[in-house]
Write a protein that holds these residues in place. Structure first.
Motif, short mmCIF file in Angstrom:
data_model
loop_
_atom_site.label_atom_id
_atom_site.label_comp_id
_atom_site.label_asym_id
_atom_site.label_seq_id
_atom_site.Cartn_x
_atom_site.Cartn_y
_atom_site.Cartn_z
N PHE A 145 0.84 -1.21 0.00
CA PHE A 145 0.00 0.00 0.00
C PHE A 145 0.87 1.25 0.00
N LEU A 146 1.92 1.26 0.80
CA LEU A 146 2.82 2.42 0.87
C LEU A 146 3.56 2.61 -0.45
N LEU A 147 3.96 1.52 -1.10
CA LEU A 147 4.63 1.63 -2.40
C LEU A 147 3.70 2.22 -3.45
N LEU A 148 2.45 1.78 -3.45
CA LEU A 148 1.46 2.33 -4.39
C LEU A 148 1.21 3.80 -4.12
N THR A 149 1.21 4.18 -2.85
CA THR A 149 1.01 5.59 -2.50
C THR A 149 2.14 6.45 -3.03
N LYS A 150 3.38 5.95 -2.97
CA LYS A 150 4.52 6.69 -3.52
C LYS A 150 4.38 6.88 -5.03
N GLU A 151 3.91 5.86 -5.72
CA GLU A 151 3.69 5.99 -7.16
C GLU A 151 2.56 6.99 -7.44
N LEU A 152 1.53 6.97 -6.59
CA LEU A 152 0.43 7.91 -6.74
C LEU A 152 0.91 9.35 -6.59
N GLU A 153 1.83 9.58 -5.68
CA GLU A 153 2.36 10.93 -5.48
C GLU A 153 3.04 11.44 -6.76
N LYS A 154 3.72 10.58 -7.48
CA LYS A 154 4.32 10.98 -8.76
C LYS A 154 3.24 11.39 -9.76
N VAL A 155 2.17 10.59 -9.80
CA VAL A 155 1.06 10.89 -10.70
C VAL A 155 0.45 12.26 -10.37
N LEU A 156 0.27 12.52 -9.08
CA LEU A 156 -0.32 13.79 -8.66
C LEU A 156 0.58 14.97 -9.01
N GLU A 157 1.89 14.80 -8.86
CA GLU A 157 2.82 15.88 -9.22
C GLU A 157 2.79 16.14 -10.72
N LEU A 158 2.70 15.07 -11.52
CA LEU A 158 2.57 15.25 -12.97
C LEU A 158 1.26 15.92 -13.32
N LEU A 159 0.19 15.53 -12.64
CA LEU A 159 -1.12 16.14 -12.88
C LEU A 159 -1.06 17.63 -12.58
N ARG A 160 -0.39 18.02 -11.50
CA ARG A 160 -0.26 19.42 -11.14
C ARG A 160 0.42 20.20 -12.27
N THR A 161 1.50 19.63 -12.82
CA THR A 161 2.23 20.31 -13.90
C THR A 161 1.41 20.36 -15.18
N ILE A 162 0.76 19.24 -15.52
CA ILE A 162 -0.04 19.19 -16.76
C ILE A 162 -1.18 20.19 -16.71
N GLU A 163 -1.89 20.25 -15.58
CA GLU A 163 -3.00 21.18 -15.48
C GLU A 163 -2.52 22.63 -15.48
N SER A 164 -1.34 22.88 -14.93
CA SER A 164 -0.77 24.23 -15.00
C SER A 164 -0.51 24.63 -16.45
N ARG A 165 0.06 23.71 -17.21
CA ARG A 165 0.35 23.98 -18.62
C ARG A 165 -0.94 24.17 -19.42
N ARG A 166 -1.94 23.33 -19.14
CA ARG A 166 -3.22 23.45 -19.85
C ARG A 166 -3.89 24.77 -19.49
N ASN A 167 -3.79 25.18 -18.24
CA ASN A 167 -4.37 26.44 -17.80
C ASN A 167 -3.74 27.61 -18.56
N GLU A 168 -2.41 27.61 -18.67
CA GLU A 168 -1.72 28.69 -19.38
C GLU A 168 -2.05 28.67 -20.87
N LEU A 169 -2.12 27.48 -21.45
CA LEU A 169 -2.45 27.37 -22.87
C LEU A 169 -3.86 27.86 -23.15
N MET A 170 -4.81 27.53 -22.28
CA MET A 170 -6.18 27.99 -22.48
C MET A 170 -6.25 29.51 -22.40
N ARG A 171 -5.51 30.10 -21.47
CA ARG A 171 -5.47 31.56 -21.38
C ARG A 171 -4.92 32.16 -22.68
N GLU A 172 -3.86 31.57 -23.23
CA GLU A 172 -3.29 32.08 -24.46
C GLU A 172 -4.25 31.91 -25.64
#
Length: 237
Positions: free
Chosen positions: A128-155
């Motif tokens: 469970f703890l190993l899966l949680t660590k992998e999930l944290e990577k996914v969440l960090e990528l999601l944060r970056t992807i949504e930031s980029r999409r947000n900026e692109l939509m504004r442009e």
């Protein structure tokens, strides 16, 4: 600004508030414009806007209009987060992620080595703890992807209004980019337009961004988009 985290689930639990937020992600809006875009009274709209402003989701300000008369009260979204929630018979958690371009740009996600069957309790906890660590990577990528999409939509919004200038066309483009596509009936309801008007505006939009309009469903034509990349009149023959 409120001192506590906005109750986003309470805000999103009401369809009128969701519709108001949807319009506000396309453009800043003044009160009477928003009132005309939803099927409730202006009194109800004012109540919903007040709730969202109280929670810190919106902020308002006054601005002079293009003509003589009193200043108009405008509203805009006052947060930049993505929310993740899991709800199952065994899990309930949620997190609000502040959007940031400083997060992960690349990550290796690998759960193939985590067994599906376990011999004992400690092995289950470790997996469970190993899966949680992998999930944290996914969440960090999601944060970056949504930031980029947000900026692109504004442009995209700024460029479309500057170069083409049609707010209704932009509203259609904005909605189908976010949803992957929409029926004419759905767009008619969302934009408070007649279905014929939606089709006319979609055909006009197709001159600039290639669309596939088939059986009353509208989506981006990705094949034509790739062929005409960089061409302003992408949809023209």
């Amino acid at each position: 600004m409120p001192e506590t985290e906005p109750d986003v689930f309470y805000i999103l639990g009401n369809k009128v508030r969701r519709d108001l937020l949807s319009h506000l992600t396309c453009t800043e809006c003044y009160f009477s414009f928003l009132s005309n875009k939803v099927s409730v009274s202006s009194t109800a709209v004012a109540k919903h806007l007040k709730i969202m402003e109280r929670e810190g989701i919106l902020k308002s300000y006054e601005r002079e209009g293009p003509f003589l008369g009193p200043a108009r009260k405008y509203y805009e979204i006052n947060t930049a987060k993505t929310y993740v929630v899991t709800l199952t018979p065994n899990l309930f958690w949620y997190r609000g992620l502040e959007l940031s371009n400083d997060g992960l740009k690349k990550a290796s996600i690998d759960i193939s080595g985590i067994p599906e069957k376990h011999e004992g309790l400690l092995d289950e906890v470790q997996s469970f703890l190993l899966l949680t660590k992998e999930l944290e990577k996914v969440l960090e990528l999601l944060r970056t992807i949504e930031s980029r999409r947000n900026e692109l939509m504004r442009e995209i919004k700024e460029r479309y209004l500057r170069e083409i200038g049609d707010m209704t066309q932009l509203a259609i483009l904005h909605y189908i980019l976010l949803t992957g596509g929409a029926t004419v009936d759905e767009l008619s309801d969302r934009l408070n337009l007649k279905e014929r008007e939606v089709l006319v505006k979609a055909q006009e939009l197709d001159r600039f961004v290639p669309l596939r309009i088939k059986e009353n469903f509208i989506e981006i034509d990705e094949e034509r988009l790739k062929q005409n990349g960089g061409d302003t009149n992408a949809g023209e023959d």
